[in-house]
Design an enzyme around this catalytic site. Sequence first.
Site, PDB file in Angstrom:
ATOM      1  N   LYS A  49      -0.686   5.266  -5.600  1.00  0.00           N
ATOM      2  CA  LYS A  49      -1.796   4.950  -6.509  1.00  0.00           C
ATOM      3  C   LYS A  49      -2.618   6.198  -6.835  1.00  0.00           C
ATOM      4  O   LYS A  49      -2.999   6.419  -7.975  1.00  0.00           O
ATOM      5  CB  LYS A  49      -2.715   3.883  -5.883  1.00  0.00           C
ATOM      6  CG  LYS A  49      -2.020   2.546  -5.661  1.00  0.00           C
ATOM      7  CD  LYS A  49      -2.914   1.558  -4.956  1.00  0.00           C
ATOM      8  CE  LYS A  49      -3.212   1.900  -3.516  1.00  0.00           C
ATOM      9  NZ  LYS A  49      -2.030   1.880  -2.619  1.00  0.00           N
ATOM     10  N   THR A  90      -5.292  -6.976   4.919  1.00  0.00           N
ATOM     11  CA  THR A  90      -6.618  -6.380   5.006  1.00  0.00           C
ATOM     12  C   THR A  90      -7.639  -7.473   4.695  1.00  0.00           C
ATOM     13  O   THR A  90      -7.267  -8.618   4.423  1.00  0.00           O
ATOM     14  CB  THR A  90      -6.729  -5.147   4.078  1.00  0.00           C
ATOM     15  OG1 THR A  90      -7.937  -4.435   4.409  1.00  0.00           O
ATOM     16  CG2 THR A  90      -6.758  -5.530   2.599  1.00  0.00           C
ATOM     17  N   LEU A 136      11.068   7.771  -7.106  1.00  0.00           N
ATOM     18  CA  LEU A 136      12.481   7.571  -7.448  1.00  0.00           C
ATOM     19  C   LEU A 136      13.325   8.685  -6.833  1.00  0.00           C
ATOM     20  O   LEU A 136      14.440   8.462  -6.365  1.00  0.00           O
ATOM     21  CB  LEU A 136      12.630   7.578  -8.981  1.00  0.00           C
ATOM     22  CG  LEU A 136      14.014   7.231  -9.508  1.00  0.00           C
ATOM     23  CD1 LEU A 136      14.329   5.759  -9.245  1.00  0.00           C
ATOM     24  CD2 LEU A 136      14.133   7.528 -11.005  1.00  0.00           C
ATOM     25  N   GLY A 174       0.820  -1.215   0.000  1.00  0.00           N
ATOM     26  CA  GLY A 174       0.000   0.000   0.000  1.00  0.00           C
ATOM     27  C   GLY A 174       0.850   1.259   0.000  1.00  0.00           C
ATOM     28  O   GLY A 174       2.079   1.204   0.141  1.00  0.00           O
ATOM     29  N   ASP A 175       0.197   2.394  -0.226  1.00  0.00           N
ATOM     30  CA  ASP A 175       0.853   3.705  -0.227  1.00  0.00           C
ATOM     31  C   ASP A 175       1.964   3.828  -1.263  1.00  0.00           C
ATOM     32  O   ASP A 175       2.958   4.540  -1.051  1.00  0.00           O
ATOM     33  CB  ASP A 175       1.408   4.035   1.179  1.00  0.00           C
ATOM     34  CG  ASP A 175       0.330   3.966   2.245  1.00  0.00           C
ATOM     35  OD1 ASP A 175      -0.807   4.354   1.939  1.00  0.00           O
ATOM     36  OD2 ASP A 175       0.627   3.531   3.367  1.00  0.00           O
ATOM     37  N   THR A 197      -6.405  -0.090  10.591  1.00  0.00           N
ATOM     38  CA  THR A 197      -6.697   1.345  10.612  1.00  0.00           C
ATOM     39  C   THR A 197      -7.827   1.653  11.603  1.00  0.00           C
ATOM     40  O   THR A 197      -8.167   2.807  11.804  1.00  0.00           O
ATOM     41  CB  THR A 197      -7.107   1.839   9.203  1.00  0.00           C
ATOM     42  OG1 THR A 197      -8.262   1.094   8.786  1.00  0.00           O
ATOM     43  CG2 THR A 197      -5.991   1.635   8.193  1.00  0.00           C
ATOM     44  N   HIS A 245      -5.439   8.127  -0.301  1.00  0.00           N
ATOM     45  CA  HIS A 245      -4.815   8.416  -1.586  1.00  0.00           C
ATOM     46  C   HIS A 245      -4.588   9.923  -1.711  1.00  0.00           C
ATOM     47  O   HIS A 245      -5.511  10.708  -1.535  1.00  0.00           O
ATOM     48  CB  HIS A 245      -5.688   7.885  -2.730  1.00  0.00           C
ATOM     49  CG  HIS A 245      -5.837   6.390  -2.706  1.00  0.00           C
ATOM     50  ND1 HIS A 245      -6.634   5.697  -3.576  1.00  0.00           N
ATOM     51  CD2 HIS A 245      -5.268   5.456  -1.892  1.00  0.00           C
ATOM     52  CE1 HIS A 245      -6.543   4.394  -3.315  1.00  0.00           C
ATOM     53  NE2 HIS A 245      -5.737   4.230  -2.286  1.00  0.00           N
ATOM     54  N   VAL A 248      -4.063   8.002   6.556  1.00  0.00           N
ATOM     55  CA  VAL A 248      -5.288   7.771   7.330  1.00  0.00           C
ATOM     56  C   VAL A 248      -5.034   7.897   8.824  1.00  0.00           C
ATOM     57  O   VAL A 248      -5.746   8.588   9.539  1.00  0.00           O
ATOM     58  CB  VAL A 248      -5.868   6.371   6.996  1.00  0.00           C
ATOM     59  CG1 VAL A 248      -7.021   6.013   7.922  1.00  0.00           C
ATOM     60  CG2 VAL A 248      -6.331   6.336   5.549  1.00  0.00           C
ATOM     61  N   THR A 249      -3.991   7.244   9.332  1.00  0.00           N
ATOM     62  CA  THR A 249      -3.794   7.174  10.781  1.00  0.00           C
ATOM     63  C   THR A 249      -2.622   8.033  11.265  1.00  0.00           C
ATOM     64  O   THR A 249      -2.424   8.166  12.472  1.00  0.00           O
ATOM     65  CB  THR A 249      -3.523   5.717  11.204  1.00  0.00           C
ATOM     66  OG1 THR A 249      -2.392   5.240  10.465  1.00  0.00           O
ATOM     67  CG2 THR A 249      -4.718   4.821  10.927  1.00  0.00           C
ATOM     68  N   GLY A 250      -1.836   8.568  10.337  1.00  0.00           N
ATOM     69  CA  GLY A 250      -0.688   9.382  10.734  1.00  0.00           C
ATOM     70  C   GLY A 250       0.476   8.566  11.282  1.00  0.00           C
ATOM     71  O   GLY A 250       1.482   9.120  11.732  1.00  0.00           O
TER      72      GLY A 250
HETATM   73  P1  GDP Z   1      -1.521   5.610  -2.215  1.00  0.00           P
HETATM   74  O1  GDP Z   1      -2.202   5.123  -0.981  1.00  0.00           O
HETATM   75  O2  GDP Z   1      -0.919   4.494  -3.007  1.00  0.00           O
HETATM   76  O3  GDP Z   1      -2.376   6.488  -3.060  1.00  0.00           O
HETATM   77  O4  GDP Z   1      -0.305   6.493  -1.721  1.00  0.00           O
HETATM   78  P2  GDP Z   1      -0.342   7.621  -0.552  1.00  0.00           P
HETATM   79  O5  GDP Z   1      -0.994   8.831  -1.099  1.00  0.00           O
HETATM   80  O6  GDP Z   1      -0.863   7.048   0.708  1.00  0.00           O
HETATM   81  O7  GDP Z   1       1.218   7.825  -0.313  1.00  0.00           O
HETATM   82  C1  GDP Z   1       2.073   8.214  -1.334  1.00  0.00           C
HETATM   83  C2  GDP Z   1       2.737   9.540  -0.942  1.00  0.00           C
HETATM   84  O8  GDP Z   1       3.816   9.780  -1.810  1.00  0.00           O
HETATM   85  C3  GDP Z   1       1.813  10.745  -1.081  1.00  0.00           C
HETATM   86  O9  GDP Z   1       2.146  11.679  -0.087  1.00  0.00           O
HETATM   87  C4  GDP Z   1       2.144  11.284  -2.463  1.00  0.00           C
HETATM   88  O10 GDP Z   1       1.885  12.671  -2.601  1.00  0.00           O
HETATM   89  C5  GDP Z   1       3.604  10.989  -2.529  1.00  0.00           C
HETATM   90  N1  GDP Z   1       4.141  10.715  -3.881  1.00  0.00           N
HETATM   91  C6  GDP Z   1       3.571  10.075  -4.923  1.00  0.00           C
HETATM   92  N2  GDP Z   1       4.443   9.946  -5.948  1.00  0.00           N
HETATM   93  C7  GDP Z   1       5.597  10.527  -5.551  1.00  0.00           C
HETATM   94  C8  GDP Z   1       6.882  10.696  -6.155  1.00  0.00           C
HETATM   95  O11 GDP Z   1       7.145  10.263  -7.274  1.00  0.00           O
HETATM   96  N3  GDP Z   1       7.831  11.341  -5.414  1.00  0.00           N
HETATM   97  C9  GDP Z   1       7.593  11.800  -4.157  1.00  0.00           C
HETATM   98  N4  GDP Z   1       8.567  12.401  -3.499  1.00  0.00           N
HETATM   99  N5  GDP Z   1       6.385  11.649  -3.554  1.00  0.00           N
HETATM  100  C10 GDP Z   1       5.407  11.022  -4.230  1.00  0.00           C
HETATM  101  P1  IMO Z   2      -3.794   2.623   0.577  1.00  0.00           P
HETATM  102  O1  IMO Z   2      -4.956   2.424  -0.384  1.00  0.00           O
HETATM  103  C1  IMO Z   2      -1.222   0.912   3.635  1.00  0.00           C
HETATM  104  C2  IMO Z   2      -3.035  -1.950   6.411  1.00  0.00           C
HETATM  105  C3  IMO Z   2      -3.174  -1.534   7.858  1.00  0.00           C
HETATM  106  C4  IMO Z   2      -3.022  -2.887   8.543  1.00  0.00           C
HETATM  107  C5  IMO Z   2      -3.749  -3.830   7.593  1.00  0.00           C
HETATM  108  C6  IMO Z   2      -5.181  -4.127   7.972  1.00  0.00           C
HETATM  109  O2  IMO Z   2      -3.655   4.012   1.060  1.00  0.00           O
HETATM  110  O3  IMO Z   2      -2.545   2.065  -0.019  1.00  0.00           O
HETATM  111  P2  IMO Z   2      -7.444  -2.737   7.833  1.00  0.00           P
HETATM  112  O4  IMO Z   2      -7.853  -1.449   8.486  1.00  0.00           O
HETATM  113  O5  IMO Z   2      -7.529  -2.703   6.339  1.00  0.00           O
HETATM  114  O6  IMO Z   2      -8.150  -3.926   8.405  1.00  0.00           O
HETATM  115  O7  IMO Z   2      -5.893  -2.928   8.236  1.00  0.00           O
HETATM  116  O8  IMO Z   2      -3.724  -3.193   6.322  1.00  0.00           O
HETATM  117  N1  IMO Z   2      -3.644  -1.029   5.416  1.00  0.00           N
HETATM  118  C7  IMO Z   2      -2.936  -0.209   4.627  1.00  0.00           C
HETATM  119  N2  IMO Z   2      -1.615   0.038   4.573  1.00  0.00           N
HETATM  120  N3  IMO Z   2      -2.038   1.518   2.759  1.00  0.00           N
HETATM  121  C8  IMO Z   2      -3.371   1.265   2.787  1.00  0.00           C
HETATM  122  O9  IMO Z   2      -4.222   1.765   1.862  1.00  0.00           O
HETATM  123  C9  IMO Z   2      -3.882   0.387   3.780  1.00  0.00           C
HETATM  124  N4  IMO Z   2      -5.107  -0.054   4.093  1.00  0.00           N
HETATM  125  C10 IMO Z   2      -4.951  -0.939   5.088  1.00  0.00           C
HETATM  126  O10 IMO Z   2      -2.167  -0.638   8.239  1.00  0.00           O
HETATM  127  O11 IMO Z   2      -1.671  -3.253   8.569  1.00  0.00           O
HETATM  128 MG    MG Z   3      -2.249   5.471   1.057  1.00  0.00          MG
END
Ligand code: GDP
Ligand code: IMO
Ligand code: MG
Length: 430
Positions: A16, A239, A332, A12-13, A130, A41, A300-302
Amino acid sequence: MANVVVVGAQWGDEGKGKIVDWLSERADVIARFQGGHNAGHTLVIDGKVYKLSLLPSGIVRPGKLSVIGNGVVLDPWHLVGEIAKLRGEGVEITPDNLMIAENAVLILPLHGELDRARESHNAVAKIGTTGRGIGPAYEDKVGRRAIRVADLADEATLALRVDRLMVHHDALRRGLGIEPIDREALLAQLREIAPQVLPYAKPVWKVMNEMRKAGKRILFEGAQGALLDIDFGTYPFVTSSNVIAGQAATGTGIGPGAIGFVLGIVKAYTTRVGEGPFPAELKDADGERLGERGREFGTVTGRKRRCGWFDAVLVRQTCATSGVSGIALTKLDVLDGFETLKICVGYDLDGERLDHLPIAADQQARCTPIYEELEGWSESTAGARSWADLPGAAVKYVRRIEELIQCPVALLSTSPERDDTILVTDPFED
Ligand code: GDP
Ligand code: IMO
Ligand code: MG
């Protein structure tokens, strides 16, 4: 022309939200197909930051249809709050540009209570969720006692559903020392929220199929990442939904043939939030540096995200389980300035070399990474918008990743900003 599914290929994160936002310019429909408001996101458009949890990332673009499919678990109070927040930021949201599947399951306050009570009562079973009720809501779905969006329209059905839920949940709550469900209060809450949700409720499967027939471009937005998948992830630290690409079809009611290009979103290193195995995790200064440069705190949770080197073994595996056609490699720029970089290319399990992550939890925990070292680069890649802007060592790093995961790079991201993106292959045209 292909429809495109975006899925996370790590924990995750991966970025996307940014990639879906960038691609949504080329799409007509953007659909979420699993998960709920556990997702976070982030979109950055001309310096303005949008954080979305439940709404599809396409919602910020005028003229696009955003869809919440039946595979999503929907907290109606959160939905109304997120809609209000985005409206406050100037985003227009109406039943003309947002549609919710009538057969999506609702997350109720009792699901969040159960999720949090389990996490705090039992250190042995702690997953680091979460706390938003995702798991308990999916349990009720497969337990055939959930309340679904369409049930909000009929008071008699709603009362029956609540009674059915209470039989199960009151027993659980007694065991955890939580007071029984207040039937009348819950029904009143549901009656109050219903008129705010029902205008968006539609037969999503039907509209999706009509869109497909009309040649509209559909972009499916996955949440979480393949290593959090209920079947293929690091169980039980996962999850509660299938998050891999196949779920895009069942989570919206469109056949698997509607899925053309599968775009795996891959971070140039690895992160994870919550508990569970993480072979290439760094608990040293390099890990700290990745976390600081990458601003690795949960949307989401900080919570602080755990960081580690790029793990090619895991991504090769997740590219296989989702049938990834090409990847978007993100962040990158976070690797700028490292003298040397490491990539995990295999695991050592009790003296034996493995090329995949084993399923058994005890074996996962004993896997130690085998690294390959690559030269870093001192130049900045932040904001690069073409290959020509990348230093040679960065290009080598990307090429080595492609070789190791056996999958080509279709997009490359070099900052949080929408337009700091390098296009190699257009997923919609491939
Ligand atoms: P997601 O859950 O997959 O949508 O990702 P998140 O938004 O939770 O976390 C990705 C973080 O990386 C966000 O704060 C974005 O703004 C940041 N981000 C995305 N692409 C890039 C990148 O190419 N470079 C940097 N430095 N940050 C990025
Ligand atoms: P995005 O879409 C990262 C993780 C939680 C926990 C496990 C189960 O932003 O990539 P849950 O509340 O789903 O039952 O928690 O999954 N988790 C994520 N980790 N990015 C996410 O979403 C996540 N959604 C759930 O931290 O380990
Ligand atoms: Mg995320």
